[in-house]
Design a protein around this motif. Structure first.
Motif, short mmCIF file in Angstrom:
data_model
loop_
_atom_site.label_atom_id
_atom_site.label_comp_id
_atom_site.label_asym_id
_atom_site.label_seq_id
_atom_site.Cartn_x
_atom_site.Cartn_y
_atom_site.Cartn_z
N ALA A 119 44.02 50.57 -9.39
CA ALA A 119 43.27 51.38 -8.44
C ALA A 119 42.83 50.51 -7.28
O ALA A 119 42.43 49.36 -7.46
CB ALA A 119 42.04 51.98 -9.11
N THR A 122 45.64 54.57 -20.99
CA THR A 122 46.68 53.65 -21.42
C THR A 122 47.53 54.35 -22.47
O THR A 122 47.00 54.95 -23.41
CB THR A 122 46.07 52.36 -22.00
N TRP A 165 42.86 58.45 -15.73
CA TRP A 165 43.42 57.14 -16.02
C TRP A 165 43.42 56.94 -17.53
O TRP A 165 42.45 57.27 -18.20
CB TRP A 165 42.57 56.04 -15.37
N SER A 185 38.15 60.05 -13.45
CA SER A 185 37.49 59.57 -12.24
C SER A 185 37.41 60.68 -11.19
O SER A 185 38.40 61.35 -10.90
CB SER A 185 38.28 58.37 -11.69
N ALA A 213 50.63 53.64 -13.45
CA ALA A 213 49.62 53.46 -12.41
C ALA A 213 49.58 52.03 -11.92
O ALA A 213 49.52 51.09 -12.71
CB ALA A 213 48.25 53.85 -12.96
N PRO A 223 44.87 56.59 -7.31
CA PRO A 223 45.93 55.58 -7.48
C PRO A 223 46.55 55.17 -6.15
O PRO A 223 46.82 56.01 -5.30
CB PRO A 223 46.94 56.27 -8.40
N THR A 230 38.77 50.54 -13.65
CA THR A 230 38.63 51.89 -13.12
C THR A 230 37.32 52.48 -13.61
O THR A 230 36.97 52.37 -14.77
CB THR A 230 39.81 52.77 -13.59
N GLN A 234 48.97 51.18 -18.23
CA GLN A 234 47.99 52.09 -17.63
C GLN A 234 48.75 53.19 -16.90
O GLN A 234 49.71 52.93 -16.18
CB GLN A 234 47.08 51.36 -16.66
N ARG A 235 48.31 54.42 -17.12
CA ARG A 235 48.92 55.60 -16.48
C ARG A 235 47.83 56.33 -15.70
O ARG A 235 46.65 56.19 -16.00
CB ARG A 235 49.52 56.56 -17.51
N CYS A 236 48.27 57.14 -14.77
CA CYS A 236 47.31 57.95 -14.01
C CYS A 236 47.96 59.25 -13.59
O CYS A 236 49.05 59.26 -13.04
CB CYS A 236 46.82 57.19 -12.78
#
Length: 192
Positions: free
Chosen positions: A131, A77, A75, A56, A128, A10, A2, A82-84
């Motif tokens: 991407a 971790t 984004w 982002s 997430a 996402p 990302t 990984q989270r978003c």
């Protein structure tokens, strides 16, 4: 991987079609500071550090005009995943960032009042998926490409990607999606 610029939204998260008026009065630099601080505080509060933070957006480069796509995706971790948190509800990137700040602050409140298990339940929705490939990468063009340049790149890549030319349906679908995303963002006609 990302990247901060251009925006990596996402996969599977719908985009907001009608923007809402914002009551936030936060500058872009203050909103950035708020989100980074909230992520660090969330990591401390949860006892699980937050890492690999990437904010982002389409705010970048030397452009003086605001971006057409004002969405922002945070984004990071947490607990090895990984989270978003992505917001495009408001017409200004700083307002979308400030909304992410408030979402993170709500998670901190959940930790204080409900415990870590409540936050883990909430965060299931923020897990997430990778991407999607950005249209600039898929087409091999600059983020400032014109509609004509996008269509020329599409035609060039389609010669090899088309199933009749040794490519596959998946390759063509990827190219079609990239061209459509580019035209939506920069405007202009679909020319083939």
């Amino acid at each position: 991987m990302t990247q901060a610029y251009p925006l990596h939204w996402p996969d599977g998260l719908p985009r907001t079609e009608r923007k809402a008026a914002s009551q936030f009065r936060t500058s872009l630099s203050a909103a950035l500071k708020n989100v980074k601080g909230a992520l660090e505080s969330f990591g401390r509060d949860s006892g699980k550090p937050v890492s690999n933070i990437v904010l982002s957006s389409n705010v970048g480069g030397l452009d003086l005009e605001p971006p057409r796509d004002t969405g922002v995706a945070a984004w990071f971790t947490w607990e090895g995943e990984q989270r978003c948190i992505a917001v495009d509800r408001y017409p200004k990137p700083e307002d979308n960032l400030q909304a992410i700040f408030h979402i993170l602050e709500a998670r901190r409140t959940e930790i204080r009042h409900g415990g870590l298990h409540i936050v883990r339940q909430t965060f299931k929705g923020f897990t997430a998926l990778p991407a999607p490939e950005h249209w600039t990468q898929a087409l091999g063009v600059s983020p400032h490409a014109t509609a004509e340049e996008v269509n020329a790149a599409y035609r060039r890549h389609a010669r090899a990607a088309h199933p009749d030319q040794g490519g596959s349906g998946d390759q063509m679908a990827r190219l079609n999606a990239a061209r459509d995303a580019a035209i939506r963002q920069i405007g202009g006609p679909h020319g083939v």
